[in-house]
Design an enzyme around this catalytic site. Structure first.
Site, PDB file in Angstrom:
ATOM      1  N   HIS A   1       0.842  -1.196   0.000  1.00  0.00           N
ATOM      2  CA  HIS A   1       0.000   0.000   0.000  1.00  0.00           C
ATOM      3  C   HIS A   1       0.878   1.246   0.000  1.00  0.00           C
ATOM      4  O   HIS A   1       2.052   1.199   0.395  1.00  0.00           O
ATOM      5  CB  HIS A   1      -0.906   0.019   1.231  1.00  0.00           C
ATOM      6  CG  HIS A   1      -1.990  -1.009   1.188  1.00  0.00           C
ATOM      7  ND1 HIS A   1      -3.117  -0.905   1.958  1.00  0.00           N
ATOM      8  CD2 HIS A   1      -2.120  -2.156   0.467  1.00  0.00           C
ATOM      9  CE1 HIS A   1      -3.908  -1.947   1.720  1.00  0.00           C
ATOM     10  NE2 HIS A   1      -3.319  -2.719   0.824  1.00  0.00           N
TER      11      HIS A   1
ATOM     12  N   GLU B   1       0.967   3.930   1.871  1.00  0.00           N
ATOM     13  CA  GLU B   1       1.516   4.341   3.163  1.00  0.00           C
ATOM     14  C   GLU B   1       2.671   3.432   3.583  1.00  0.00           C
ATOM     15  O   GLU B   1       3.704   3.915   4.054  1.00  0.00           O
ATOM     16  CB  GLU B   1       0.419   4.324   4.247  1.00  0.00           C
ATOM     17  CG  GLU B   1      -0.704   5.313   3.998  1.00  0.00           C
ATOM     18  CD  GLU B   1      -1.865   4.740   3.184  1.00  0.00           C
ATOM     19  OE1 GLU B   1      -2.951   5.328   3.251  1.00  0.00           O
ATOM     20  OE2 GLU B   1      -1.685   3.716   2.480  1.00  0.00           O
TER      21      GLU B   1
ATOM     22  N   CYS C   1      -6.049   2.343   5.612  1.00  0.00           N
ATOM     23  CA  CYS C   1      -6.708   1.080   5.932  1.00  0.00           C
ATOM     24  C   CYS C   1      -6.172   0.595   7.290  1.00  0.00           C
ATOM     25  O   CYS C   1      -5.192   1.146   7.809  1.00  0.00           O
ATOM     26  CB  CYS C   1      -6.433   0.058   4.835  1.00  0.00           C
ATOM     27  SG  CYS C   1      -4.754  -0.635   4.888  1.00  0.00           S
TER      28      CYS C   1
ATOM     29  N   CYS D   1      -2.381  -0.129   7.239  1.00  0.00           N
ATOM     30  CA  CYS D   1      -1.571   1.082   7.136  1.00  0.00           C
ATOM     31  C   CYS D   1      -1.656   1.920   8.400  1.00  0.00           C
ATOM     32  O   CYS D   1      -0.652   2.479   8.851  1.00  0.00           O
ATOM     33  CB  CYS D   1      -1.985   1.895   5.918  1.00  0.00           C
ATOM     34  SG  CYS D   1      -1.588   1.052   4.366  1.00  0.00           S
TER      35      CYS D   1
END
Length: 155
Positions: free
Chosen positions: A52, A54, A82, A85
């Protein structure tokens, strides 16, 4: 528009159009506002569900500054983090986050952030989603005790 968020948006758009991943970008700045890292989602490119924006940005920033502790840093991201993250942000001790879209916005285009937040809110008890079982705690606690006795770094 905030220039740091624009960097995150631009990176997300670039890699999204290259089919690397979704519309997710992130940037990390230091306490002086200097951009340390900018990255995006690369789940599809890497075949890695943890890639992801992040996470990728935290990894890049940590390598660049030579520490796992980003307590004096700020993260900008195109969407509310999310659960994975958000956990990584907390583990990295990042002090502040600015986000663009909400979990509901992500859900409306098909992403499952809200679904995971609901699973967590329900004590992770829906075994149709994920079965979680304890196993060999006594043996594992021995390992934890060894770590504690050696006064190893807690992070």
């Amino acid at each position: 528009m905030n220039y740091v968020m624009k960097l995150a948006i631009d990176r997300a758009r670039e890699t999204m159009n290259q089919n690397f991943g979704g519309p997710f970008g992130a940037a990390i700045v230091d306490k002086n506002g200097e951009v340390i890292a900018v990255n995006s989602n690369s789940v599809l490119k890497e075949n890695d569900p943890t890639a992801h924006a992040e996470i990728n940005t935290i990894r890049e920033a940590c390598k660049k500054v030579g520490t796992y502790d980003l307590k004096e840093y700020v993260l900008y991201t195109t969407a509310y983090p999310c659960p994975m993250c958000l956990s990584a942000i907390i583990w990295a001790n990042i002090s502040k986050v600015y986000y663009g879209c909400t979990p509901k916005d992500a859900e409306e285009i098909g992403f499952r952030d809200d679904f995971i937040y609901r699973f967590i809110a329900n004590n992770c008890s829906d075994q149709n989603i994920l079965e979680i079982n304890s196993l060999d705690r006594e043996e594992c606690i021995t390992l934890f005790d060894e770590y504690a006795k050696k006064n190893k770094t807690i992070y």
